[in-house]
Enzyme design. Structure first.
Site, PDB file in Angstrom:
ATOM      1  CG  HIS A  17      -1.896   1.069   1.297  1.00 44.61           C
ATOM      2  ND1 HIS A  17      -1.548   2.366   1.634  1.00 44.61           N
ATOM      3  CD2 HIS A  17      -3.236   1.079   1.075  1.00 44.61           C
ATOM      4  CE1 HIS A  17      -2.634   3.112   1.609  1.00 44.61           C
ATOM      5  NE2 HIS A  17      -3.669   2.359   1.270  1.00 44.61           N
ATOM      6  CG  ASP A  19      -0.933   6.082   2.934  1.00 41.60           C
ATOM      7  OD1 ASP A  19      -0.387   6.992   2.282  1.00 41.60           O
ATOM      8  OD2 ASP A  19      -2.161   6.023   3.129  1.00 41.60           O
ATOM      9  CE  LYS A  20       1.329   0.335   7.810  1.00 50.81           C
ATOM     10  NZ  LYS A  20       2.005   1.367   8.544  1.00 50.81           N
ATOM     11  CD  GLU A  45       7.252  12.645   8.711  1.00 51.28           C
ATOM     12  OE1 GLU A  45       6.448  11.802   8.281  1.00 51.28           O
ATOM     13  OE2 GLU A  45       7.360  12.941   9.908  1.00 51.28           O
ATOM     14  CD  GLU A  58      13.223  17.760  10.763  1.00 49.36           C
ATOM     15  OE1 GLU A  58      12.749  18.357   9.755  1.00 49.36           O
ATOM     16  OE2 GLU A  58      12.551  17.010  11.489  1.00 49.36           O
ATOM     17  CE  LYS A 170      -7.140  -0.045   0.857  1.00 50.96           C
ATOM     18  NZ  LYS A 170      -7.695   1.347   0.889  1.00 50.96           N
ATOM     19  CG  PHE A 235      -6.926  -3.334  -6.539  1.00 54.68           C
ATOM     20  CD1 PHE A 235      -6.139  -2.286  -6.978  1.00 54.68           C
ATOM     21  CD2 PHE A 235      -6.904  -3.639  -5.179  1.00 54.68           C
ATOM     22  CE1 PHE A 235      -5.355  -1.544  -6.114  1.00 54.68           C
ATOM     23  CE2 PHE A 235      -6.127  -2.907  -4.289  1.00 54.68           C
ATOM     24  CZ  PHE A 235      -5.347  -1.868  -4.762  1.00 54.68           C
ATOM     25  CG  ASP A 243      -4.876   5.592  -4.260  1.00 59.35           C
ATOM     26  OD1 ASP A 243      -5.698   6.514  -4.368  1.00 59.35           O
ATOM     27  OD2 ASP A 243      -5.156   4.398  -4.441  1.00 59.35           O
ATOM     28  NE  ARG A 249      -1.703   9.556   3.227  1.00 59.52           N
ATOM     29  CZ  ARG A 249      -1.812  10.083   2.005  1.00 59.52           C
ATOM     30  NH1 ARG A 249      -2.250  11.338   1.863  1.00 59.52           N
ATOM     31  NH2 ARG A 249      -1.504   9.381   0.938  1.00 59.52           N
ATOM     32  CE  LYS A 270       6.852  11.091  14.434  1.00 57.47           C
ATOM     33  NZ  LYS A 270       5.601  11.392  15.148  1.00 57.47           N
ATOM     34  CE  LYS A 274      12.520  12.736  16.472  1.00 61.42           C
ATOM     35  NZ  LYS A 274      13.907  12.418  16.944  1.00 61.42           N
TER      36      LYS A 274
END
Length: 391
Positions: A17, A19-20, A45, A58, A170, A235, A243, A249, A270, A274
């Protein structure tokens, strides 16, 4: 839970996916930095669309990170080996915009610097941990099943058992609960998987039900369970071509599927100074041990921190009326036996290690892996003894 039958749903997504994919890239960069310098400070990010990947954020480290190489290898490992899948690991563009960590933040999380002598939290905010006795992993059943479905989607794709699958996908599982909050059955199961062109929907539906859904969910399926497989009908176009993707997210996918609360901070990319990440792991560790000790059937822990301050500014424990001993006694046990400052969390859970890439997909919690130290229930017997409960 209210005293009525209800249906709760949770979703998971595959490593392919968009985002993943971004979460995985961000954590792969983090692991590369921690592998060379365990004191690396990382806040990375990743974004992706079409054939491009942007890495920004950073980082302060004593190592050298070949970021384009890490990005490409991660995309290759996911399975994006052809441009028609949505991105291709060798030919994609990689744009890097990274600076050092702000010195104002650095002094707040470095021992002996800033206003407070002890190592402080890397940010303000609240973090949640949750556990319940619905599954052997002490996770809510809907998210547990959803993660196992997407993991199996990936496994059958990679081992060739369903040869026409592509990386994006998904799943979503809706579970019916009785009046006492106990899971009864799977009401609806949804699986959407990217696939090669020219494959009939009937074939995909049959293969997904027989080779993915039934092996995972068989104990919860009944004659009234509804299956939705690729409910749009096709699909083929997927990945970043279909996407845009972005780190952070899928925070509800990462945690408890919406059944336990989430503080709002994402984990991937991170480093563990953090508290968005480390304190959320610590809160899960606490909640899981409380449930494993049988002093509550459900437990949610909220920890809150201030930037640069070591001790949490608040601790809240909610057992939803399932606790066997009073809330204030549970709080005393938590304060006495669990790590709560960033420094103690890092040491106790041994977080300054390159272990985070594998957390990025299929959930940060409920995983049987020795590197997931926050999943240990090593304090359960101690809690039982302290609470005066019989073994």
């Amino acid at each position: 839970m209210s005293k009525k039958r209800m249906i709760m749903s949770s979703e998971s997504v595959t490593e392919g996916h968009p985002d993943k994919m971004c979460d995985l890239i961000s954590d792969a960069i983090l692991d590369e930095a921690l592998g060379q310098d365990k004191y690396s400070r990382v806040a990375i990010e990743t974004g992706t669309k079409n054939g491009g990947v942007m890495v920004f954020g950073e980082m302060t480290t004593g190592g050298y990170i070949d970021i384009p190489k890490v990005v490409r290898n991660t995309i290759k490992d996911i399975g994006y080996t052809k441009s028609e899948y949505g991105i291709e690991w060798e030919t994609c563009s990689v744009w890097v915009q990274i600076t050092e960590q702000s010195p104002d933040i650095s002094q707040g999380v470095s021992k002996g610097k800033g206003l407070h002598r002890e190592q402080g939290a890397g940010d303000q905010g609240m973090m949640y941990g949750f556990a319940c006795n619905e599954t052997k992993e002490l996770m809510p059943l809907p998210i547990s099943l959803a993660h196992k479905l997407t993991k199996r989607l990936s496994d059958v794709r990679k081992n060739g058992d369903i040869s026409y699958l592509r990386p994006d996908g998904k799943a979503q599982v809706s579970v019916e609960y009785n009046e006492n909050g106990k899971p009864l059955r799977a009401d609806t199961i949804v699986v959407s998987t990217q696939h090669d062109g020219g494959i009939s929907h009937d074939r995909i539906r049959n293969d997904v039900i027989e080779k993915i859904i039934k092996p995972i969910c068989k104990d919860w399926i009944d004659k009234n369970t509804t299956f939705h497989v690729n409910p749009t009908g096709a699909f083929v176009r997927g990945g970043p071509y279909a996407d845009a993707g972005l780190t952070g997210r899928k925070i509800i996918v990462d945690t408890y599927g919406g059944i336990g609360r989430h503080g709002g901070g994402a984990f991937s990319g991170k480093d563990p100074t953090k508290v968005d990440r480390s304190a959320a792991y610590a809160a899960r560790y606490i909640a899981k041990n409380i449930v494993a000790a049988s002093i509550a059937d459900r437990c949610e822990i909220q920890l809150a921190y201030a930037l640069g301050v070591a001790e949490p500014v608040s601790i809240n424990i909610e057992c939803f009326g399932t606790n066997k001993i009073p809330d204030d006694e549970i709080e005393k046990i938590v304060m006495e036996f669990f790590p709560l400052t960033p420094s103690d969390i890092l040491k106790h859970l041994d977080l300054r290690r390159p272990i985070f890439t594998k957390t990025a997909a299929y959930g940060h919690f409920g995983r049987n892996d020795p590197d997931f130290t926050w999943e240990k229930t090593d304090k359960a017997e101690l809690i039982k003894k302290e609470a005066g409960l019989k073994k």
